[in-house]
Design a protein around this motif. Structure first.
Motif, PDB file in Angstrom:
ATOM      1  N   TYR A  21       0.872  -1.173   0.000  1.00 50.41           N
ATOM      2  CA  TYR A  21       0.000   0.000   0.000  1.00 50.41           C
ATOM      3  C   TYR A  21       0.913   1.228   0.000  1.00 50.41           C
ATOM      4  O   TYR A  21       1.811   1.338   0.844  1.00 50.41           O
ATOM      5  N   GLU A  22       0.676   2.109  -0.957  1.00 47.38           N
ATOM      6  CA  GLU A  22       1.604   3.217  -1.179  1.00 47.38           C
ATOM      7  C   GLU A  22       1.848   4.044   0.085  1.00 47.38           C
ATOM      8  O   GLU A  22       2.960   4.453   0.382  1.00 47.38           O
ATOM      9  N   LEU A  23       0.822   4.323   0.860  1.00 47.12           N
ATOM     10  CA  LEU A  23       0.977   5.235   1.993  1.00 47.12           C
ATOM     11  C   LEU A  23       1.427   4.527   3.272  1.00 47.12           C
ATOM     12  O   LEU A  23       1.468   5.145   4.331  1.00 47.12           O
ATOM     13  N   PRO A  70      -0.931  -4.220  -5.536  1.00 54.42           N
ATOM     14  CA  PRO A  70      -1.501  -3.146  -4.714  1.00 54.42           C
ATOM     15  C   PRO A  70      -2.667  -3.661  -3.877  1.00 54.42           C
ATOM     16  O   PRO A  70      -3.493  -4.428  -4.360  1.00 54.42           O
ATOM     17  N   GLU A  73       2.549  14.020  10.313  1.00 52.31           N
ATOM     18  CA  GLU A  73       1.165  13.734   9.914  1.00 52.31           C
ATOM     19  C   GLU A  73       0.339  13.201  11.077  1.00 52.31           C
ATOM     20  O   GLU A  73      -0.877  13.114  10.984  1.00 52.31           O
ATOM     21  N   MET A 126       8.715   7.925  -0.642  1.00 55.00           N
ATOM     22  CA  MET A 126       7.326   7.490  -0.740  1.00 55.00           C
ATOM     23  C   MET A 126       6.493   8.755  -0.655  1.00 55.00           C
ATOM     24  O   MET A 126       7.007   9.829  -0.321  1.00 55.00           O
ATOM     25  N   SER A 127       5.206   8.623  -0.935  1.00 55.85           N
ATOM     26  CA  SER A 127       4.310   9.754  -0.862  1.00 55.85           C
ATOM     27  C   SER A 127       4.327  10.324   0.563  1.00 55.85           C
ATOM     28  O   SER A 127       4.052   9.595   1.512  1.00 55.85           O
ATOM     29  N   GLY A 128       4.701  11.604   0.720  1.00 52.70           N
ATOM     30  CA  GLY A 128       4.794  12.196   2.056  1.00 52.70           C
ATOM     31  C   GLY A 128       6.223  12.361   2.545  1.00 52.70           C
ATOM     32  O   GLY A 128       6.473  13.035   3.527  1.00 52.70           O
ATOM     33  N   VAL A 129       7.173  11.729   1.851  1.00 54.97           N
ATOM     34  CA  VAL A 129       8.592  11.869   2.195  1.00 54.97           C
ATOM     35  C   VAL A 129       9.272  12.538   0.997  1.00 54.97           C
ATOM     36  O   VAL A 129       9.081  12.098  -0.138  1.00 54.97           O
ATOM     37  N   PHE A 130      10.036  13.595   1.277  1.00 54.26           N
ATOM     38  CA  PHE A 130      10.694  14.297   0.178  1.00 54.26           C
ATOM     39  C   PHE A 130      12.186  14.000   0.163  1.00 54.26           C
ATOM     40  O   PHE A 130      12.757  13.666   1.194  1.00 54.26           O
ATOM     41  N   ARG A 154      -5.174   4.345  -5.935  1.00 52.88           N
ATOM     42  CA  ARG A 154      -3.789   4.447  -5.480  1.00 52.88           C
ATOM     43  C   ARG A 154      -3.068   5.618  -6.141  1.00 52.88           C
ATOM     44  O   ARG A 154      -2.294   6.329  -5.498  1.00 52.88           O
ATOM     45  N   GLN A 156      -4.285   8.759  -4.452  1.00 48.71           N
ATOM     46  CA  GLN A 156      -3.817   8.806  -3.060  1.00 48.71           C
ATOM     47  C   GLN A 156      -2.333   9.143  -2.991  1.00 48.71           C
ATOM     48  O   GLN A 156      -1.884   9.851  -2.089  1.00 48.71           O
ATOM     49  N   THR A 157      -1.576   8.614  -3.950  1.00 47.27           N
ATOM     50  CA  THR A 157      -0.144   8.931  -4.001  1.00 47.27           C
ATOM     51  C   THR A 157       0.039  10.433  -4.168  1.00 47.27           C
ATOM     52  O   THR A 157       0.833  11.064  -3.474  1.00 47.27           O
ATOM     53  N   ILE A 158      -0.729  11.008  -5.074  1.00 51.73           N
ATOM     54  CA  ILE A 158      -0.617  12.441  -5.317  1.00 51.73           C
ATOM     55  C   ILE A 158      -1.041  13.229  -4.078  1.00 51.73           C
ATOM     56  O   ILE A 158      -0.333  14.134  -3.635  1.00 51.73           O
ATOM     57  N   PHE A 159      -2.153  12.844  -3.498  1.00 54.27           N
ATOM     58  CA  PHE A 159      -2.612  13.610  -2.339  1.00 54.27           C
ATOM     59  C   PHE A 159      -1.662  13.444  -1.151  1.00 54.27           C
ATOM     60  O   PHE A 159      -1.427  14.383  -0.392  1.00 54.27           O
ATOM     61  N   GLY A 160      -1.087  12.249  -1.016  1.00 54.89           N
ATOM     62  CA  GLY A 160      -0.111  12.019   0.055  1.00 54.89           C
ATOM     63  C   GLY A 160       1.108  12.917  -0.076  1.00 54.89           C
ATOM     64  O   GLY A 160       1.757  13.243   0.918  1.00 54.89           O
ATOM     65  N   GLN A 161       1.420  13.302  -1.312  1.00 56.62           N
ATOM     66  CA  GLN A 161       2.532  14.235  -1.521  1.00 56.62           C
ATOM     67  C   GLN A 161       2.134  15.655  -1.154  1.00 56.62           C
ATOM     68  O   GLN A 161       2.939  16.431  -0.632  1.00 56.62           O
TER      69      GLN A 161
END
Ligand SMILES: N[C@@H](CCC(=O)N[C@@H](CS)C(=O)NCC(=O)O)C(=O)O
Ligand SMILES: [Fe+2]
Lengths: 216, 296
Positions: free
Chosen positions: A7-9, A31, A176, A203-207, B238, B241-246
């Protein structure tokens, strides 16, 4: 080929994507609609992992759950340098296991706070945040003393180990869950070092690490 | 913090939850404008919403006079704490039968609703925040586009927006120049239209509906209404969600959290053309909730 149920998040899934990227090994992704679909609690997934948790991998007929266990497996099998999980160094293996367990504590606190705030899980948010701060304080002190002794990573080695990978995601995602990191300068410097390891992915949320010191 | 006294906001329809995630007959608890609400979707699909109270364990125990205005639209339950208009803003594409209609997710975000709308309208962040998906260096320039406040429709419309995108959607097979149209038909909702990779005469529709929990926290409902015959639902979700998570950490680090409406409050780099129109529109409406009103 390795299959990752992903799961991506999820920070726990990210641990495995990170190690596989550091090692340059390929994998296939299945996924899982963790949210909002709760596919990890579906009948077919519970056959794979009766705990109903991500991540899970499948490799050569072996089905394995738990991010830390999978890190041990993948590093033991696929890291020819033997650095991420040095199988011939008992003291270091002991240290690594200690911090892998600590990483699960970060999941139980910092990740729980994030699930509460972002995905509306019914957790005790104050307890989750307080628990995360307690762990962050311990790790920050450990890393600060390490820096005084010229040690850059969590365990006593001149290179990162899977303990660094296991602790990294939910520390990076802590804000978060309403857990700021400004009081943990040694953690912040260590996060930056992790981001500069060759093969690092986000990952999404980490730069990624800022460009300022990229050339150094 | 005082509860909401902004009558413009009180009189609007607000989303409170996705119908797809509400098991028929089960009571869901949520918050809207600092008030605790309960809602239930009947087996017939009709939602009932009420102010939470200990003596009501289900919609059938709530007398009609105690129910809040309620309707199902675009896959969500909508309600109001005031006197809402007869109609919700239209999204005609939602009725097109060949579209995939999904709630990509509902996420809790520590941000004011207007800050989240403003970020949604801003293409400038694509290459930096959504690197290699919605943008990539060196294609960083936001080209000239048009913005109008449509008086008869009472909404903001930004047109002629163009951006180079490496991976515009799950149906993309490579980079493309993508056309965008943005609408803001509601102070806390925005709808975007972007070129469909599968049919050049049509556009994918993506909307963000913000449910204000209080002035600085929202539940963001992400609606997808896209053309894609091949991808599984979870793959489409997904991607979004990936985009919004960014976006999430960027939104949560905005300061101040409420959107300043004074035209001099922030530099024009942060507040581009559509953002300026949005702020002006909120000022003209007299919105005070989730914003820092301009000094009179
Ligand atoms: N100790 C496990 C914990 C895994 C875990 O908490 N996974 C989350 C997703 S990141 C999950 O599946 N949670 C669902 C649940 O616990 O019911 C690990 O490290 O893999
Ligand atoms: Fe964005």
């Amino acid at each position: 080929m390795i299959t990752l149920y992903d799961y991506e998040l999820s920070g726990n899934c990210y641990k495995l994507r990170l190690l596989m990227s550091f090692l340059g090994i390929d994998h296939k992704t299945v996924p899982i609609d963790f949210y909002p679909g709760r596919e990890h609690k579906s009948e077919w997934f519970l056959k794979l992992n009766p705990l109903g948790q991500l991540p899970v991998i499948e490799d050569d007929g072996l089905i394995l759950r738990d991010a830390q266990a999978i890190l041990v497996y993948l590093a033991s099998k696929y890291d020819p340098s033997g650095k991420w999980y040095p199988r011939d160094n008992p003291a270091l293996l002991g240290e690594i296991s200690q911090w892998l367990a600590f990483a699960d504590g970060i999941t139980a606190t910092a990740s729980a706070a994030r699930l509460h705030d972002a995905l509306f899980y019914d957790f005790d948010i104050d307890a989750a945040r307080a628990g995360a701060h307690r762990l962050f304080r311990i790790l920050d002190e450990h890393l600060w003393f390490g820096e005084q002794q010229g040690r850059d990573w969590i365990c006593s080695a001149a290179h990162p180990t899977i303990a660094d990978i296991a602790c990294f995601p939910y520390i990076m995602l802590s804000e978060e869950g309403g857990i700021p990191r400004q009081d943990y300068p040694a953690i912040r410097r260590w996060c930056d070092r992790v981001k500069r390891i060759k093969g690092f992915i986000v990952m999404s949320g980490v730069f990624p690490a800022g460009p300022a010191r990229a050339a150094a | 913090m005082a509860k909401c006294s902004d009558t413009v906001i009180l009189n609007l329809w607000h989303p409170v939850g996705a119908i797809a995630e509400a098991a028929p007959g089960a009571v869901q608890e949520t918050v809207l404008l600092e008030e605790r609400l309960s809602f239930q979707v009947g087996v017939d699909g009709e939602p009932v919403v009420w102010r939470s109270r200990p003596d009501a364990r289900g919609a059938d125990q709530v007398p009609a006079a105690d129910r809040l205005p309620a309707r199902g639209a675009y896959g969500y339950v909508w309600t109001s704490l005031g006197s809402p208009p007869a109609d919700l803003f239209p999204i005609p594409e939602y009725a097109e039968p060949d579209r995939r209609r999904l709630n990509a997710a509902t996420f809790g975000v520590n941000v004011s609703a207007p800050r989240a709308i403003e970020n949604f309208l801003d293409m400038g962040h694509f290459p930096y925040v959504h690197t290699d998906i919605l943008g990539a260096e060196p294609h960083t320039e936001v080209k000239e586009y048009d913005v109008e406040i449509s008086v008869d429709r009472d909404e903001i419309l930004a047109t002629r927006c163009r951006f180079f995108q490496p991976m515009a959607s799950t149906a993309s097979d490579g980079g493309a120049d993508v056309d965008y149209v943005y609408r803001v038909p509601h102070p806390y909702c925005s709808v975007l239209y972007k070129s469909s990779p599968v049919d050049e005469s049509r556009r994918d529709v993506i909307a963000i509906f913000l449910q204000p929990l209080d002035q600085e926290h929202v539940r963001a409902h992400l609606l997808l209404c896209v053309l894609d015959e091949n991808s599984e639902d979870k793959v489409i979700k997904r991607f979004q969600q990936t985009i919004f998570g960014q976006d999430k950490p960027i939104l949560e680090n905005q300061f101040p959290k409420r959107l300043p409406l004074d035209p001099r409050a922030e530099t024009p780099i942060r507040a581009d053309k559509s953002a300026i129109a949005y702020r002006r529109w909120l000022s003209q409406k007299g919105v005070t909730y989730g914003v820092i009103p301009a000094a009179a």
